[in-house]
Motif scaffolding. Structure first.
Motif, PDB file in Angstrom:
ATOM      1  N   UNK A 177       0.857  -1.191   0.000  1.00 12.45           N
ATOM      2  CA  UNK A 177       0.000   0.000   0.000  1.00 12.45           C
ATOM      3  C   UNK A 177       0.894   1.241   0.000  1.00 12.45           C
ATOM      4  N   UNK A 178       0.643   2.138  -0.951  1.00 14.91           N
ATOM      5  CA  UNK A 178       1.395   3.391  -1.009  1.00 14.91           C
ATOM      6  C   UNK A 178       0.994   4.278   0.168  1.00 14.91           C
ATOM      7  N   UNK A 179       1.993   4.750   0.914  1.00 16.07           N
ATOM      8  CA  UNK A 179       1.747   5.610   2.075  1.00 16.07           C
ATOM      9  C   UNK A 179       1.991   7.072   1.707  1.00 16.07           C
ATOM     10  N   UNK A 180       3.127   7.315   1.016  1.00 13.06           N
ATOM     11  CA  UNK A 180       3.494   8.696   0.727  1.00 13.06           C
ATOM     12  C   UNK A 180       4.551   8.723  -0.364  1.00 13.06           C
ATOM     13  N   UNK A 181       4.579   9.836  -1.110  1.00 16.99           N
ATOM     14  CA  UNK A 181       5.637  10.083  -2.079  1.00 16.99           C
ATOM     15  C   UNK A 181       6.269  11.420  -1.711  1.00 16.99           C
ATOM     16  N   UNK A 182       7.604  11.402  -1.577  1.00 10.34           N
ATOM     17  CA  UNK A 182       8.337  12.613  -1.201  1.00 10.34           C
ATOM     18  C   UNK A 182       9.502  12.828  -2.154  1.00 10.34           C
ATOM     19  N   UNK A 183      10.018  14.035  -2.162  1.00  4.48           N
ATOM     20  CA  UNK A 183      11.235  14.336  -2.899  1.00  4.48           C
ATOM     21  C   UNK A 183      12.379  13.532  -2.298  1.00  4.48           C
ATOM     22  N   UNK A 184      13.262  13.023  -3.151  1.00  8.99           N
ATOM     23  CA  UNK A 184      14.386  12.218  -2.703  1.00  8.99           C
ATOM     24  C   UNK A 184      15.323  12.994  -1.790  1.00  8.99           C
ATOM     25  N   UNK A 185      16.179  12.278  -1.065  1.00 11.70           N
ATOM     26  CA  UNK A 185      17.069  12.917  -0.093  1.00 11.70           C
ATOM     27  C   UNK A 185      18.071  13.885  -0.721  1.00 11.70           C
ATOM     28  N   UNK A 186      18.376  13.695  -1.996  1.00  8.56           N
ATOM     29  CA  UNK A 186      19.303  14.612  -2.666  1.00  8.56           C
ATOM     30  C   UNK A 186      18.590  15.816  -3.276  1.00  8.56           C
ATOM     31  N   UNK A 187      17.275  15.900  -3.068  1.00  4.59           N
ATOM     32  CA  UNK A 187      16.495  17.020  -3.595  1.00  4.59           C
ATOM     33  C   UNK A 187      16.017  16.799  -5.016  1.00  4.59           C
ATOM     34  N   UNK A 188      16.406  15.692  -5.602  1.00  7.74           N
ATOM     35  CA  UNK A 188      15.986  15.350  -6.969  1.00  7.74           C
ATOM     36  C   UNK A 188      15.231  14.039  -6.952  1.00  7.74           C
TER      37      UNK A 188
END
Length: 52
Positions: A29-40
């Motif tokens: 189950x998809x919980x969340x989508x965030x920007x990667x740790x490198x900002x890209x």
């Protein structure tokens, strides 16, 4: 009590739907989508019941 396992998956912009569909078919189950740790890029966070 329900226990969960978690996964983090980098999303390739040209294959986002296919990646999400595949993990969903595998019971995640998809919980969340965030920007990667490198900002890209993007990182998807999934969960599913342990033992699934």
């Amino acid at each position: 009590m329900q226990t969960w396992e978690y996964a983090t998956v980098p999303l390739m912009i040209h294959a986002t739907k296919q990646i999400l569909d595949q993990w969903g078919e595998d019971g995640w189950e998809l919980v969340q989508v965030l920007t990667g740790p490198d900002g890209n890029g993007l990182v998807a966070y999934f969960k599913r019941p342990k033992g699934a």
